[in-house]
Design a protein around this motif. Structure first.
Motif, PDB file in Angstrom:
ATOM      1  N   ALA A  36     -52.103  24.731  94.054  1.00 14.45           N
ATOM      2  CA  ALA A  36     -51.147  25.420  94.923  1.00 14.45           C
ATOM      3  C   ALA A  36     -51.780  26.673  95.512  1.00 14.45           C
ATOM      4  O   ALA A  36     -52.391  27.476  94.797  1.00 14.45           O
ATOM      5  CB  ALA A  36     -49.899  25.785  94.133  1.00 14.45           C
ATOM      6  N   TYR A  40     -45.418  27.240  93.198  1.00 13.14           N
ATOM      7  CA  TYR A  40     -44.111  26.842  92.656  1.00 13.14           C
ATOM      8  C   TYR A  40     -44.036  27.461  91.269  1.00 13.14           C
ATOM      9  O   TYR A  40     -44.906  27.225  90.434  1.00 13.14           O
ATOM     10  CB  TYR A  40     -44.067  25.315  92.616  1.00 13.14           C
ATOM     11  N   LYS A  43     -37.350  27.023  88.403  1.00 14.14           N
ATOM     12  CA  LYS A  43     -36.540  25.866  88.817  1.00 14.14           C
ATOM     13  C   LYS A  43     -35.108  26.285  89.124  1.00 14.14           C
ATOM     14  O   LYS A  43     -34.582  27.195  88.493  1.00 14.14           O
ATOM     15  CB  LYS A  43     -36.500  24.829  87.693  1.00 14.14           C
ATOM     16  N   ASN A  49     -35.341  18.661  87.900  1.00 13.23           N
ATOM     17  CA  ASN A  49     -36.607  19.343  88.178  1.00 13.23           C
ATOM     18  C   ASN A  49     -36.692  19.800  89.638  1.00 13.23           C
ATOM     19  O   ASN A  49     -37.624  19.435  90.368  1.00 13.23           O
ATOM     20  CB  ASN A  49     -37.804  18.457  87.808  1.00 13.23           C
ATOM     21  N   ARG A  94     -42.444  12.351  77.620  1.00 11.29           N
ATOM     22  CA  ARG A  94     -42.372  12.691  79.052  1.00 11.29           C
ATOM     23  C   ARG A  94     -42.514  11.443  79.920  1.00 11.29           C
ATOM     24  O   ARG A  94     -41.825  11.276  80.924  1.00 11.29           O
ATOM     25  CB  ARG A  94     -43.502  13.669  79.391  1.00 11.29           C
ATOM     26  N   SER A 162     -43.081  15.889  87.261  1.00 13.86           N
ATOM     27  CA  SER A 162     -43.654  17.232  87.290  1.00 13.86           C
ATOM     28  C   SER A 162     -43.549  17.735  88.730  1.00 13.86           C
ATOM     29  O   SER A 162     -43.872  16.995  89.666  1.00 13.86           O
ATOM     30  CB  SER A 162     -45.118  17.174  86.855  1.00 13.86           C
ATOM     31  N   GLY A 163     -43.121  18.994  88.875  1.00 12.03           N
ATOM     32  CA  GLY A 163     -42.888  19.534  90.222  1.00 12.03           C
ATOM     33  C   GLY A 163     -44.124  19.442  91.099  1.00 12.03           C
ATOM     34  O   GLY A 163     -44.040  19.043  92.266  1.00 12.03           O
ATOM     35  N   SER A 164     -45.284  19.781  90.545  1.00 12.50           N
ATOM     36  CA  SER A 164     -46.505  19.781  91.344  1.00 12.50           C
ATOM     37  C   SER A 164     -46.941  18.357  91.723  1.00 12.50           C
ATOM     38  O   SER A 164     -47.677  18.176  92.698  1.00 12.50           O
ATOM     39  CB  SER A 164     -47.630  20.492  90.586  1.00 12.50           C
ATOM     40  N   ARG A 167     -46.439  16.930  95.290  1.00  9.40           N
ATOM     41  CA  ARG A 167     -47.396  17.253  96.366  1.00  9.40           C
ATOM     42  C   ARG A 167     -48.585  16.313  96.375  1.00  9.40           C
ATOM     43  O   ARG A 167     -49.197  16.087  97.417  1.00  9.40           O
ATOM     44  CB  ARG A 167     -47.861  18.711  96.212  1.00  9.40           C
ATOM     45  N   THR A 217     -44.003  24.546  82.274  1.00  4.74           N
ATOM     46  CA  THR A 217     -42.545  24.368  82.188  1.00  4.74           C
ATOM     47  C   THR A 217     -41.922  25.499  81.363  1.00  4.74           C
ATOM     48  O   THR A 217     -40.933  26.115  81.786  1.00  4.74           O
ATOM     49  CB  THR A 217     -42.217  22.998  81.547  1.00  4.74           C
TER      50      THR A 217
HETATM   51  C1  DP6 Z   1     -48.684  27.454  88.251  1.00  3.19           C
HETATM   52  O1  DP6 Z   1     -45.645  21.237  88.088  1.00  3.19           O
HETATM   53  O2  DP6 Z   1     -46.780  21.762  85.895  1.00  3.19           O
HETATM   54  O3  DP6 Z   1     -49.478  25.264  88.715  1.00  3.19           O
HETATM   55  O4  DP6 Z   1     -42.466  20.837  87.068  1.00  3.19           O
HETATM   56  O5  DP6 Z   1     -42.372  21.877  84.810  1.00  3.19           O
HETATM   57  O6  DP6 Z   1     -43.990  19.998  85.246  1.00  3.19           O
HETATM   58  P1  DP6 Z   1     -43.238  21.188  85.820  1.00  3.19           P
HETATM   59  O7  DP6 Z   1     -44.348  22.278  86.206  1.00  3.19           O
HETATM   60  P2  DP6 Z   1     -45.756  22.114  86.907  1.00  3.19           P
HETATM   61  O8  DP6 Z   1     -45.983  23.637  87.373  1.00  3.19           O
HETATM   62  C2  DP6 Z   1     -47.048  24.018  88.185  1.00  3.19           C
HETATM   63  C3  DP6 Z   1     -47.147  25.511  88.188  1.00  3.19           C
HETATM   64  C4  DP6 Z   1     -48.357  26.085  88.878  1.00  3.19           C
HETATM   65  C5  DP6 Z   1     -48.090  26.346  90.337  1.00  3.19           C
HETATM   66  C6  DP6 Z   1     -48.060  25.148  91.253  1.00  3.19           C
HETATM   67  O9  DP6 Z   1     -48.751  24.141  90.999  1.00  3.19           O
HETATM   68  O10 DP6 Z   1     -47.358  25.249  92.277  1.00  3.19           O
END
Ligand code: DP6
Length: 352
Positions: A36, A40, A43, A49, A94, A162-164, A167, A217
């Motif tokens: 990133a 991100y 939440k 998520n 998970r 997972s949020g990332s 992408r 998380t």
């Molecule tokens: C700091 O996607 O690992 O890398 O959604 O809880 O699985 P969950 O989290 P995750 O968080 C990534 C956080 C980061 C910033 C980013 O990749 O945007």
């Protein structure tokens, strides 16, 4: 390979018509991890998520997860193997939770699967294996369970893991939208620029072999709940997103780098102000930051970002990559460096 555009405005239009033939089938998918550039962190909904903010990333070539999934009517439960090790406990939990979402959409609650994943990069490298892992799993599982998803829907599905990961469905430079819909159907990513359009390099300085102590998380939940600076970071985020987006479209590395560093430092400032404080860095992290600033002061176009760990990722031009790598390798405490270029989005390797 999936197209780069956004498709399908409804979240999961296939659900009503989906009927899955109960036979054994295997699908293999490959996805690159991403870093990133605008983060991100936090939440708005744990269960679905859903992120509090948007984010912008670059998907990386050569740093990939390859996942094979076999859905098999003979199985009585799910199995998960990562890098040759049979996983149980949290990692298996998970994957099972994610497969339950897929099975729910497919209408096949008792059709279990064997998932075998392999990462092409070391787990303690500071590269997010959950991003490439859940992107590859979403793509392979959607296909194996007979779901007909466009890239946008696949991105929303990967987000549940997972949020990332949302992408990593797309290649090159990617923006994740936080969405406004309560069901999360509009919380998904889209491509800003294909990988070939801006061949930058990311130099990863690995600063320890130790695994991280606080997961993303857990760390983002703590920051979200206790940091007095968190809301200020969220408030400043849309300006960062806008500037980064325009910088990517205009190929302006100086603007992108400046936004990237300030957004990352703001996120880590929020973490530090959490109660109890959250510090992902070690001494070498700080030394690498100073090395990047030193390179820049002497005219090398390079900027850094840091995720939920002590490793530093430096963004630079291809011409500067050798110089940046040598400088970061020379910082005492740096275990190794990895150089990556922008890469493609998720793709299926074999179809049923
Ligand atoms: C700091 O996607 O690992 O890398 O959604 O809880 O699985 P969950 O989290 P995750 O968080 C990534 C956080 C980061 C910033 C980013 O990749 O945007």
């Amino acid at each position: 390979m999936l197209g780069g555009g956004q498709q399908g405005l409804s979240a999961f239009p296939f659900v009503a018509g989906c009927s899955m033939e109960l036979r054994k089938r295997t699908v293999v998918a490959r996805a690159g991890t991403n870093i990133a550039l605008v983060k991100y962190w936090g939440k708005r909904d744990q269960e679905l998520n859903l992120p509090r903010t948007g984010s912008i990333s670059v998907t990386l070539a050569g740093l990939e997860t390859v996942t094979s999934i076999t859905v098999d009517p003979a199985l009585e439960q799910d199995h998960f193997e990562l890098d040759g090790r049979v996983e149980r406990g949290l990692p298996l939990g998970r994957v099972v939770r994610f497969l339950e979402i897929v099975r729910g959409l497919a209408g096949t609650p008792r059709l279990f699967a064997r998932v075998v994943s392999r990462n092409s990069f070391p787990t303690a490298s500071g590269l997010a294996s959950s991003a490439s892992g859940f992107a590859a799993l979403a793509c392979a599982a959607a296909s194996a369970y007979g779901l007909d998803l466009g890239p946008a829907e696949l991105s929303a599905l990967a987000r549940r893991g997972s949020g990332s990961a949302a992408r990593s469905i797309f290649g090159g430079f990617v923006e994740m939208e936080p969405g406004v819909a309560p069901d999360g159907k509009d919380a998904r990513a889209h491509q800003l620029l294909p990988p070939s359009e801006w061949p930058l390099r990311l130099v990863v300085a690995v600063t320890t072999e130790a695994p991280k102590e606080v997961s993303s998380t857990a760390g983002m939940a703590l920051t979200n709940d206790t940091s007095p600076f968190y809301e200020a970071w969220v408030a400043s985020h849309s300006v960062d997103l806008e500037e980064a987006r325009l910088a990517i479209i205009g190929r302006d590395l100086e603007v992108l780098g400046t936004v990237m560093e300030r957004n990352c430092l703001g996120m880590h400032a929020c973490m530090l102000a959490s109660r109890p404080p959250l510090l992902y860095w070690n001494e070498t992290t700080v030394a690498v930051i100073r090395a990047v600033w030193g390179l820049r002061a002497r005219g090398t176009p390079v900027w850094f970002t840091i995720d939920a760990g002590p490793h530093v990722k430096a963004l630079c031009t291809p011409e500067a990559a050798t110089r940046v790598r040598a400088a970061l390798d020379a910082v005492p405490g740096v275990v190794r460096t990895i150089v990556a270029a922008p890469g493609e989005g998720v793709r299926v390797e074999t179809t049923p």
